[in-house]
Design a protein around this motif. Structure first.
Motif, mmCIF file in Angstrom:
data_model
loop_
_atom_site.group_PDB
_atom_site.id
_atom_site.type_symbol
_atom_site.label_atom_id
_atom_site.label_comp_id
_atom_site.label_asym_id
_atom_site.label_seq_id
_atom_site.Cartn_x
_atom_site.Cartn_y
_atom_site.Cartn_z
ATOM 1 N N ASP A 89 0.841 -1.209 0.000
ATOM 2 C CA ASP A 89 0.000 0.000 0.000
ATOM 3 C C ASP A 89 0.873 1.256 0.000
ATOM 4 O O ASP A 89 0.576 2.239 -0.705
ATOM 5 N N LEU A 90 1.943 1.233 0.759
ATOM 6 C CA LEU A 90 2.838 2.389 0.819
ATOM 7 C C LEU A 90 3.566 2.578 -0.508
ATOM 8 O O LEU A 90 3.703 3.705 -1.002
ATOM 9 N N GLN A 91 3.993 1.486 -1.101
ATOM 10 C CA GLN A 91 4.689 1.552 -2.391
ATOM 11 C C GLN A 91 3.779 2.094 -3.497
ATOM 12 O O GLN A 91 4.242 2.738 -4.437
ATOM 13 N N GLY A 92 2.488 1.823 -3.360
ATOM 14 C CA GLY A 92 1.551 2.254 -4.401
ATOM 15 C C GLY A 92 1.021 3.668 -4.210
ATOM 16 O O GLY A 92 0.291 4.176 -5.066
ATOM 17 N N ALA A 93 1.378 4.298 -3.113
ATOM 18 C CA ALA A 93 0.868 5.652 -2.835
ATOM 19 C C ALA A 93 1.807 6.713 -3.397
ATOM 20 O O ALA A 93 3.001 6.498 -3.562
ATOM 21 N N GLN A 94 1.237 7.875 -3.680
ATOM 22 C CA GLN A 94 2.016 9.005 -4.207
ATOM 23 C C GLN A 94 1.519 10.312 -3.586
ATOM 24 O O GLN A 94 0.357 10.423 -3.196
ATOM 25 N N GLY A 95 2.397 11.301 -3.534
ATOM 26 C CA GLY A 95 2.009 12.634 -3.102
ATOM 27 C C GLY A 95 1.479 12.695 -1.689
ATOM 28 O O GLY A 95 2.006 12.067 -0.760
ATOM 29 N N ALA A 96 0.408 13.465 -1.514
ATOM 30 C CA ALA A 96 -0.176 13.672 -0.189
ATOM 31 C C ALA A 96 -0.665 12.363 0.428
ATOM 32 O O ALA A 96 -0.578 12.171 1.649
ATOM 33 N N ALA A 97 -1.159 11.453 -0.413
ATOM 34 C CA ALA A 97 -1.629 10.160 0.083
ATOM 35 C C ALA A 97 -0.460 9.360 0.657
ATOM 36 O O ALA A 97 -0.598 8.681 1.686
ATOM 37 N N LEU B 14 3.447 8.570 7.331
ATOM 38 C CA LEU B 14 3.492 9.073 8.704
ATOM 39 C C LEU B 14 2.743 8.148 9.664
ATOM 40 O O LEU B 14 3.229 7.842 10.759
ATOM 41 N N GLU B 15 1.577 7.678 9.259
ATOM 42 C CA GLU B 15 0.796 6.776 10.118
ATOM 43 C C GLU B 15 1.548 5.467 10.363
ATOM 44 O O GLU B 15 1.579 4.958 11.502
ATOM 45 N N MET B 16 2.154 4.946 9.293
ATOM 46 C CA MET B 16 2.875 3.688 9.428
ATOM 47 C C MET B 16 4.170 3.855 10.224
ATOM 48 O O MET B 16 4.513 3.012 11.063
ATOM 49 N N MET B 17 4.874 4.949 9.990
ATOM 50 C CA MET B 17 6.143 5.147 10.686
ATOM 51 C C MET B 17 5.929 5.428 12.170
ATOM 52 O O MET B 17 6.761 5.053 12.998
ATOM 53 N N ILE B 18 4.819 6.076 12.514
ATOM 54 C CA ILE B 18 4.499 6.272 13.932
ATOM 55 C C ILE B 18 4.354 4.913 14.611
ATOM 56 O O ILE B 18 4.928 4.660 15.690
ATOM 57 N N LYS B 19 3.589 4.038 13.977
ATOM 58 C CA LYS B 19 3.396 2.691 14.517
ATOM 59 C C LYS B 19 4.732 1.948 14.585
ATOM 60 O O LYS B 19 5.028 1.254 15.581
ATOM 61 N N HIS B 20 5.539 2.115 13.560
ATOM 62 C CA HIS B 20 6.835 1.442 13.501
ATOM 63 C C HIS B 20 7.746 1.931 14.627
ATOM 64 O O HIS B 20 8.397 1.139 15.313
#
Length: 207
Positions: A143-151, A157-163
């Protein structure tokens, strides 16, 4: 008189040679015995140095290495996918901090004669992430690899907070139960650094 002197001198010489050759006789009086102690003690000293760690230290290093590797993989995606300069800067900071830590953790494991996780092991799709809090699943990484820009920025940020929260939990366990001083210090650095980054990321999500 010369013959008599010769007969006395030879036994004396024999006794002298025997005394000089009596090294390591086991009587504890050999003056050279003390000089051999540093050499024989070196392996023990080395083993003692390696012994200043416990199972928690090994587990901390073996789990934090793939945990950091995944964070760096996520940070690398931000270079071409993130829209926010602040997100790109944060990702660069994460990689700059965690890459040297991977090298240090690997060096400790080598010194402890413990296995160093190979690249690709213990990460997504491996070991079921057992005990490694905050690790992303294969689908989350896709999902992260497929996202671009603001998305991308929001997802990153949401994933890295959890990480980061997972890394802090692991580091606190090391602080609580570890034994190796340098590993415990690194754990403290991870707690302080990543806690501060969590706050920064939470603020970026509000903007």
């Amino acid at each position: 008189m010369k013959r008599a002197f010769a007969l006395v001198a030879v036994p004396a010489l024999t006794i002298s040679l025997a005394a000089c050759g009596d090294n390591g006789s086991g009587d504890g009086k050999d003056p050279m015995a003390g000089h051999s102690m540093p050499t024989s003690a070196s392996p023990s000293a080395s083993e003692g140095s390696r012994g200043r760690h416990n199972e928690q230290d090994v587990m901390f290093a073996q789990m934090m290495i793939p945990h950091h590797r995944q964070a760096i993989e996520m940070a690398d995606l931000a270079v071409t996918r993130a829209a926010s300069p602040k997100v790109k800067s944060l990702a660069a900071d994460i990689k700059k901090a965690q890459d040297p830590e991977i090298k240090q953790l690997s060096a400790w494991l080598t010194g402890w004669r413990s296995s160093v996780p190979a690249p690709g092991t213990g990460g997504t799709g491996h070991m079921g992430h057992g005990g490694m809090d905050g690790m992303m699943t294969d689908q989350e990484m896709k999902d992260l690899q497929g996202a671009q820009g603001a998305a991308f920025d929001k997802t990153f940020l949401e994933m890295m907070i959890k990480h980061h929260q997972g890394a802090v939990t692991m580091a606190k366990a090391e602080q609580s139960s570890g034994r190796f001083p340098a590993a415990m210090k690194l754990a403290g650095d991870i707690v302080s650094t990543q806690t501060a980054e969590i706050t920064k990321m939470q603020n970026l999500l509000k903007q």
